[in-house]
Design a protein around this motif. Structure first.
Motif: not given
Length: 276
Positions: A25, A51, A55, A59, A71-72, A75, A79, A119, A122-123, A126
């Motif tokens: 972060y 952003y 994220s 998370q 939130q989604r 995002w 994105s 992006v 961020s991904l 996950w």
């Protein structure tokens, strides 16, 4: 400036694969603040920092359940703006106007865009890039993926030539080093994380391996609609190849390599991005 922007993209990805949350972060926040020194406005940097915060919030899974879908949605909207280079205050670094990268190719405006890598960062919170993250649905050795890469790329290049989208034009271009590094860092990693790292496993859980492979590939093709209908067809078929890399190995990195190898094969051997 182009070298500094590529270093920014590399550091952002390294932060993304780090297991140290302070680095994961903290480094993006520091890098985004440094972007104010470059060609980016405070509007873009402010949205990008928001952003990063969004994220982190998602998370860590903090907040009531009813906030999950808002939130989604937020995002996804941001994105999309990053993927399409449409966020307020963002302007890619202009490299050349109406440049013919290789003989017989359509002239293009060359820009170095580094917004999409955010992006990817961020991904990566996950979806791991190198560690296994996907249950292999096929009872085949992962070594089949190594054979599939040259065969698949060769067939796609042949089809692109047969459809008249590109023509045989082997040779080097002065832009090769910059385009090669930028394509890997700023395009291939982000696109594979989204379509094969997140979308493919989600569809797999909902509809099974075959439908997930085909639908994620079709959506990947539609994302390239700006190139025209035939380009959508080729991108969809390429998506099948990339998806098989994940399904055969259980990892995302082979799909990223295959995606980049296909793009570099075209850049080295064919007209780019398309023939006149």
């Amino acid at each position: 400036m182009s070298v500094l922007l590529l270093a920014y993209s590399l550091l952002m990805l390294l932060a993304g694969i780090s297991r140290d949350k302070r680095l994961y972060y903290g480094l993006p926040v520091a890098l985004l603040i440094l972007l104010l020194i470059g060609p980016f406005s405070w509007h873009f940097v402010a949205i990008a920092l928001g952003y990063v915060a969004l994220s982190a919030w998602m998370q860590q899974k903090r907040g009531p359940d009813w906030l999950i879908w808002p939130q989604r949605l937020l995002w996804f909207v941001v994105s999309y703006g990053l993927f399409s280079h449409h966020l307020p205050g963002y302007h890619g670094l202009e490299l050349a106007q109406q440049w013919v990268v290789k003989p017989g190719s359509v002239p293009v405006n060359l820009y170095l865009n580094v917004d999409k890598v955010l992006v990817a960062w961020s991904l990566l919170g996950w979806c791991p890039l190198f560690r296994p993250h996907f249950t292999r649905p096929w009872p085949l050795s992962a070594y089949w993926a190594a054979l599939l890469v040259p065969v698949g790329i060769g067939l796609l290049m042949w089809l692109a030539i047969a459809l008249g989208l590109v023509a045989w034009q082997p040779g080097l271009t002065p832009w090769l080093p910059l385009l090669a590094v930028s394509n890997l860092l700023n395009t291939c990693v982000a696109e594979e994380l989204l379509f094969r790292g997140i979308l493919l496993p989600w569809l797999h859980d909902k509809s099974g391996p075959v439908a997930a492979l085909l639908l994620s590939s079709l959506l990947f093709g539609v994302a390239h609609l700006a190139g025209g209908g035939l380009y959508v067809l080729l991108a969809s078929l390429a998506g099948v190849l990339y998806g098989l890399m994940v399904q055969l190995t259980g990892r995302l990195a082979p799909a990223v390599f295959c995606h980049w190898a296909l793009n570099m094969t075209q850049l080295l051997l064919l007209t780019w991005p398309m023939s006149r």
